[in-house]
Design an enzyme around this catalytic site. Sequence first.
Site, mmCIF file in Angstrom:
data_model
loop_
_atom_site.group_PDB
_atom_site.id
_atom_site.type_symbol
_atom_site.label_atom_id
_atom_site.label_comp_id
_atom_site.label_asym_id
_atom_site.label_seq_id
_atom_site.Cartn_x
_atom_site.Cartn_y
_atom_site.Cartn_z
ATOM 1 N N ALA A 117 34.996 70.726 33.714
ATOM 2 C CA ALA A 117 34.234 71.557 32.769
ATOM 3 C C ALA A 117 32.825 71.097 32.448
ATOM 4 C CB ALA A 117 35.031 71.651 31.472
ATOM 5 N N PRO A 119 28.893 69.933 32.663
ATOM 6 C CA PRO A 119 28.403 69.788 31.289
ATOM 7 C C PRO A 119 28.716 70.938 30.336
ATOM 8 C CG PRO A 119 26.594 70.429 32.711
ATOM 9 C CD PRO A 119 27.800 70.260 33.595
ATOM 10 N N GLY A 120 29.455 71.951 30.772
ATOM 11 C CA GLY A 120 30.031 72.851 29.788
ATOM 12 C C GLY A 120 29.485 74.255 29.668
ATOM 13 N N ASN A 121 28.599 74.632 30.587
ATOM 14 C CA ASN A 121 28.057 75.994 30.456
ATOM 15 C C ASN A 121 29.120 77.075 30.599
ATOM 16 O OD1 ASN A 121 25.372 75.770 29.759
ATOM 17 N ND2 ASN A 121 24.750 75.334 31.868
ATOM 18 N N ARG A 145 29.276 62.855 31.267
ATOM 19 C CA ARG A 145 29.045 64.309 31.347
ATOM 20 C C ARG A 145 29.806 65.022 30.228
ATOM 21 N NH1 ARG A 145 27.109 66.520 36.408
ATOM 22 N NH2 ARG A 145 28.496 68.303 36.248
ATOM 23 N N ASP A 187 35.909 75.076 38.848
ATOM 24 C CA ASP A 187 34.518 74.921 39.308
ATOM 25 C C ASP A 187 34.307 73.448 39.667
ATOM 26 O OD1 ASP A 187 31.777 75.819 39.624
ATOM 27 O OD2 ASP A 187 31.295 74.918 37.685
ATOM 28 N N CYS A 242 28.776 75.786 43.884
ATOM 29 C CA CYS A 242 27.344 76.047 44.123
ATOM 30 C C CYS A 242 27.003 75.496 45.507
ATOM 31 C CB CYS A 242 26.465 75.478 43.009
ATOM 32 S SG CYS A 242 26.665 73.722 42.723
#
Length: 315
Positions: A117, A119-121, A145, A187, A242
């Site tokens: 998760a 840095p949490g965006n 992080r 992710d 990504c």
Amino acid sequence: LLSDLQSGSIPRYARVNYLKTTPQNVVQHFQDEGYTFSPKSAFKQPGSFHKAVKAIQTMQLLQDPHIDGLLVFPQNTDFHKHPLYIDGSIILQDKASCVPAYVLSPPNGSHVIDCCAAPGNKTSHLAAIMANTGKIFSFDLDKKRLETMRSLTSKAGVTSAELTHHDFLTVDPKDPKFARVQYMLVDPSCSGSGIYSRLDPLTSENMEADDDRLANLASFQTKILTHAMSFPAVKKVVYSTCSVHQQENEDVVAAVLRDHRDSFTLDTVLPDWPRRGLDIFAGAEKCARMHADDLTNGFFVALFSKIGAVDIDLD
Ligand code: SAM
């Protein structure tokens, strides 16, 4: 090719944080500062959004036509001293990275796990979509992080997430705490080959990833995704990277689908989005890819759906 891959073609995206404000209030604020606003209704013609972004001028803002609550500004807009950025009303997040939480869209009251998760965006986006209702269990292996994530999510007003410093692979799916978890956001760490600002604009070397590294990443990504699918009440699992590499994207999805052919299928991600998964297995077109030509970083998203998942009464 290289000029297309430079971050220069990607505008500045700001996600309106529903936990603090509304898109109407944010747009009004910028209009009061002298900005002109183009709503998404202006982009019905094919190619018109692309054209408008390419021609965007200082003091202009556009509504993104694909992601609710996403606004588009000229690339060099600096928000770091802007009151709406400082108070957490807007969150600077690339468009592609808004896709996973948006396509998962857990209903209010849901229980969700964000497996990797920090840095949490995406946790912050999920919390906004769910209006801080329900519960988000967010895990990350990296303590530093996770600390960054604590301040980011607190600034964003997130109260529904429990942040835990833990290897997701050792989280017990049978723990009664997770009995109501129906939504998973996966992710995991990836090669990052889609983040164009990290690429050297003078050479394409960083695009040539070494095969061993990609094989290791793909094996880790497959394990995380498989573990996420093993939670007993799971209904939807979104997988994203990504990375632009097939090994970390379509190959991972194909392998996991092969192993779960009686229990999971793919749902179509962003049906109106033109760039689809590479055609290497039946159904790959249900996945979405993003690229600098779409005015975003390179990204990949797949959405799995559990066959015969039973609905749970929400809080
Ligand atoms: N979802 C995040 C966001 O939107 O801000 C970005 C996640 S980043 C791509 C991947 C994260 O996975 C890293 O923070 C890394 O520390 C974490 N990670 C790697 N292996 C992990 C594991 N086994 N369990 C939990 N987190 C892990």
